[in-house]
Design a protein around this motif. Structure first.
Motif, PDB file in Angstrom:
ATOM      1  N   PHE A 190      41.366  33.714  44.539  1.00 58.49           N
ATOM      2  CA  PHE A 190      40.601  34.104  45.708  1.00 58.49           C
ATOM      3  C   PHE A 190      39.116  33.909  45.407  1.00 58.49           C
ATOM      4  O   PHE A 190      38.701  33.911  44.242  1.00 58.49           O
ATOM      5  N   PRO A 191      38.308  33.731  46.440  1.00 64.53           N
ATOM      6  CA  PRO A 191      36.865  33.603  46.197  1.00 64.53           C
ATOM      7  C   PRO A 191      36.321  34.868  45.557  1.00 64.53           C
ATOM      8  O   PRO A 191      36.768  35.975  45.863  1.00 64.53           O
ATOM      9  N   VAL A 192      35.374  34.695  44.655  1.00 64.50           N
ATOM     10  CA  VAL A 192      34.750  35.839  43.992  1.00 64.50           C
ATOM     11  C   VAL A 192      33.285  35.881  44.420  1.00 64.50           C
ATOM     12  O   VAL A 192      32.435  35.187  43.860  1.00 64.50           O
ATOM     13  N   PHE A 193      32.991  36.680  45.428  1.00 61.41           N
ATOM     14  CA  PHE A 193      31.619  36.834  45.889  1.00 61.41           C
ATOM     15  C   PHE A 193      30.817  37.635  44.876  1.00 61.41           C
ATOM     16  O   PHE A 193      31.336  38.552  44.231  1.00 61.41           O
ATOM     17  N   ASP A 194      29.544  37.304  44.772  1.00 56.96           N
ATOM     18  CA  ASP A 194      28.666  38.108  43.925  1.00 56.96           C
ATOM     19  C   ASP A 194      28.479  39.493  44.520  1.00 56.96           C
ATOM     20  O   ASP A 194      28.480  40.496  43.801  1.00 56.96           O
ATOM     21  N   VAL A 195      28.325  39.556  45.848  1.00 61.47           N
ATOM     22  CA  VAL A 195      28.197  40.840  46.554  1.00 61.47           C
ATOM     23  C   VAL A 195      28.890  40.736  47.907  1.00 61.47           C
ATOM     24  O   VAL A 195      28.740  39.734  48.617  1.00 61.47           O
ATOM     25  N   ILE A 196      29.645  41.760  48.253  1.00 65.37           N
ATOM     26  CA  ILE A 196      30.128  41.938  49.620  1.00 65.37           C
ATOM     27  C   ILE A 196      29.595  43.268  50.114  1.00 65.37           C
ATOM     28  O   ILE A 196      29.792  44.307  49.468  1.00 65.37           O
ATOM     29  N   LEU A 197      28.891  43.236  51.238  1.00 67.69           N
ATOM     30  CA  LEU A 197      28.325  44.437  51.844  1.00 67.69           C
ATOM     31  C   LEU A 197      29.199  44.884  53.014  1.00 67.69           C
ATOM     32  O   LEU A 197      29.505  44.090  53.906  1.00 67.69           O
ATOM     33  N   LEU A 198      29.570  46.148  53.004  1.00 67.01           N
ATOM     34  CA  LEU A 198      30.466  46.692  54.017  1.00 67.01           C
ATOM     35  C   LEU A 198      29.855  47.908  54.698  1.00 67.01           C
ATOM     36  O   LEU A 198      29.049  48.636  54.104  1.00 67.01           O
ATOM     37  N   GLY A 199      30.280  48.129  55.918  1.00 66.36           N
ATOM     38  CA  GLY A 199      29.999  49.373  56.613  1.00 66.36           C
ATOM     39  C   GLY A 199      31.300  50.136  56.800  1.00 66.36           C
ATOM     40  O   GLY A 199      32.386  49.650  56.450  1.00 66.36           O
ATOM     41  N   ILE A 223      27.032  35.901  48.991  1.00 68.22           N
ATOM     42  CA  ILE A 223      27.042  37.240  49.572  1.00 68.22           C
ATOM     43  C   ILE A 223      27.720  37.188  50.928  1.00 68.22           C
ATOM     44  O   ILE A 223      27.606  36.199  51.657  1.00 68.22           O
ATOM     45  N   ALA A 224      28.461  38.235  51.245  1.00 67.19           N
ATOM     46  CA  ALA A 224      29.094  38.360  52.552  1.00 67.19           C
ATOM     47  C   ALA A 224      28.600  39.638  53.221  1.00 67.19           C
ATOM     48  O   ALA A 224      28.533  40.693  52.577  1.00 67.19           O
ATOM     49  N   LEU A 225      28.248  39.528  54.497  1.00 67.50           N
ATOM     50  CA  LEU A 225      27.638  40.630  55.231  1.00 67.50           C
ATOM     51  C   LEU A 225      28.543  41.114  56.356  1.00 67.50           C
ATOM     52  O   LEU A 225      29.262  40.326  56.969  1.00 67.50           O
ATOM     53  N   ASN A 284      38.415  42.640  47.727  1.00 71.69           N
ATOM     54  CA  ASN A 284      38.625  43.322  46.443  1.00 71.69           C
ATOM     55  C   ASN A 284      38.385  42.438  45.219  1.00 71.69           C
ATOM     56  O   ASN A 284      38.322  42.951  44.097  1.00 71.69           O
ATOM     57  N   HIS A 285      38.235  41.141  45.413  1.00 70.58           N
ATOM     58  CA  HIS A 285      37.937  40.264  44.275  1.00 70.58           C
ATOM     59  C   HIS A 285      36.439  40.062  44.055  1.00 70.58           C
ATOM     60  O   HIS A 285      36.042  39.361  43.120  1.00 70.58           O
ATOM     61  N   ALA A 286      35.606  40.655  44.891  1.00 73.64           N
ATOM     62  CA  ALA A 286      34.158  40.504  44.716  1.00 73.64           C
ATOM     63  C   ALA A 286      33.703  41.155  43.417  1.00 73.64           C
ATOM     64  O   ALA A 286      34.290  42.134  42.946  1.00 73.64           O
ATOM     65  N   ARG A 289      30.818  42.678  43.108  1.00 76.15           N
ATOM     66  CA  ARG A 289      30.205  43.937  43.529  1.00 76.15           C
ATOM     67  C   ARG A 289      30.522  44.143  45.004  1.00 76.15           C
ATOM     68  O   ARG A 289      30.238  43.277  45.829  1.00 76.15           O
ATOM     69  N   ILE A 290      31.122  45.274  45.324  1.00 76.89           N
ATOM     70  CA  ILE A 290      31.378  45.654  46.708  1.00 76.89           C
ATOM     71  C   ILE A 290      30.490  46.854  47.000  1.00 76.89           C
ATOM     72  O   ILE A 290      30.501  47.837  46.247  1.00 76.89           O
ATOM     73  N   VAL A 291      29.706  46.777  48.061  1.00 80.41           N
ATOM     74  CA  VAL A 291      28.756  47.848  48.366  1.00 80.41           C
ATOM     75  C   VAL A 291      28.985  48.338  49.792  1.00 80.41           C
ATOM     76  O   VAL A 291      28.792  47.600  50.752  1.00 80.41           O
ATOM     77  N   PHE A 292      29.429  49.582  49.909  1.00 83.34           N
ATOM     78  CA  PHE A 292      29.455  50.244  51.209  1.00 83.34           C
ATOM     79  C   PHE A 292      28.082  50.849  51.463  1.00 83.34           C
ATOM     80  O   PHE A 292      27.474  51.449  50.562  1.00 83.34           O
TER      81      PHE A 292
END
Length: 260
Positions: free
Chosen positions: A142-151, A46-48, A197-199, A201-204
């Motif tokens: 590219f790395p494929v994160f399970d989740v990337i959380l964005l603001g 996960i990336a925060l 964009n390769h994650a 799940r991308i969550v804003f």
């Protein structure tokens, strides 16, 4: 009237009555994503982001379903400051989340503070950290994160990707540096769009009426000049917007009921 067919990975907008309801559902979403990932490959990546996002993760505190020892945490962007500096995203995440849970220290990947005076070395070192985590285990470009959380900022920026900046066109680097951020502090490192964009799940996460106008510009008639509107997951990745009703007040884009 003709039916409008959206692509299978079109953004999913989920709106909640208030920030507290959003926090509860976001926690449930992350626990489910964690379980799916651990069941499949034994770890959860996960990336925060920083800003107000760390406070929105409070629903994870004390949740027995969270397997903290399986989490590998990176930061979508970071300000080039010491880890205890008030502007540090790492510090915010430590204060609001990680100091209150049992995640192993080595599972949190922060910047190398010995390299703060060399932005290129700093961003290269963080990219190498990503390579160590992903290249040995995954075969993707590219790395494929399970989740990337964005603001999202009021100007539509996300991570440290700002309107009109040359990094909006970066296609190769995983991690890049910024030395001219329009928001202080000016020096930062950030994931680029190919990584985001390769994650899977991308969550804003966006809450508050001050986000309403920008959210409409991102979802209803996407403005390519807005960095948040340029987040477009590579199929089969999925983009979610978790917002409160105040942020979604001006948006015509269809809402989706929350379900796991």
């Amino acid at each position: 009237m003709a039916t409008v067919h959206q692509p299978p990975n079109a953004p999913i907008l989920v709106s909640f009555p208030d920030a507290d309801a959003l926090v509860v559902s976001l926690s449930a979403f992350l626990v489910k994503a964690q379980k799916d990932s651990i069941d499949k490959k034994g770890r959860f990546t996960i990336a925060l982001s920083g800003g107000s996002l760390p406070k929105m993760l409070r629903g994870l505190i004390g949740n027995p379903a969270v397997k903290w020892n399986k989490w590998q945490v990176f930061y979508v962007d970071e300000r080039v400051v010491s880890l205890d500096h008030p502007d540090s995203n790492h510090r915010a995440c430590m204060e609001h989340l990680f100091s209150k849970v049992s995640i192993p220290e080595g599972n949190i990947h922060h910047i190398d503070t010995s390299l703060l005076d060399d932005l290129e070395e700093l961003s290269d070192a963080y990219e190498k950290d990503l390579i160590r985590e992903f290249a040995q285990k995954d075969s993707a470009r590219f790395p494929v994160f399970d989740v990337i959380l964005l603001g999202m900022g009021p100007d539509g920026h996300t991570a440290s990707l700002f309107p009109g900046h040359e990094l909006l066109l970066e296609e190769d680097r995983w991690v890049a540096y910024v030395n001219d951020s329009p928001k202080p502090p000016p020096k930062r490192i950030t994931f680029t769009y190919p990584v985001i964009n390769h994650a899977a799940r991308i969550v804003f996460v966006a809450a508050g009426k001050e986000k309403a106008t920008t959210l409409r510009s991102v979802l209803d008639v996407p403005e390519e000049g807005l960095p948040s509107a340029r987040v477009k997951p590579v199929y089969p990745g999925q983009l979610y917007w978790f917002v409160d009703d105040a942020a979604a007040a001006n948006v015509a884009y269809p809402r989706t009921p929350f379900k796991l």
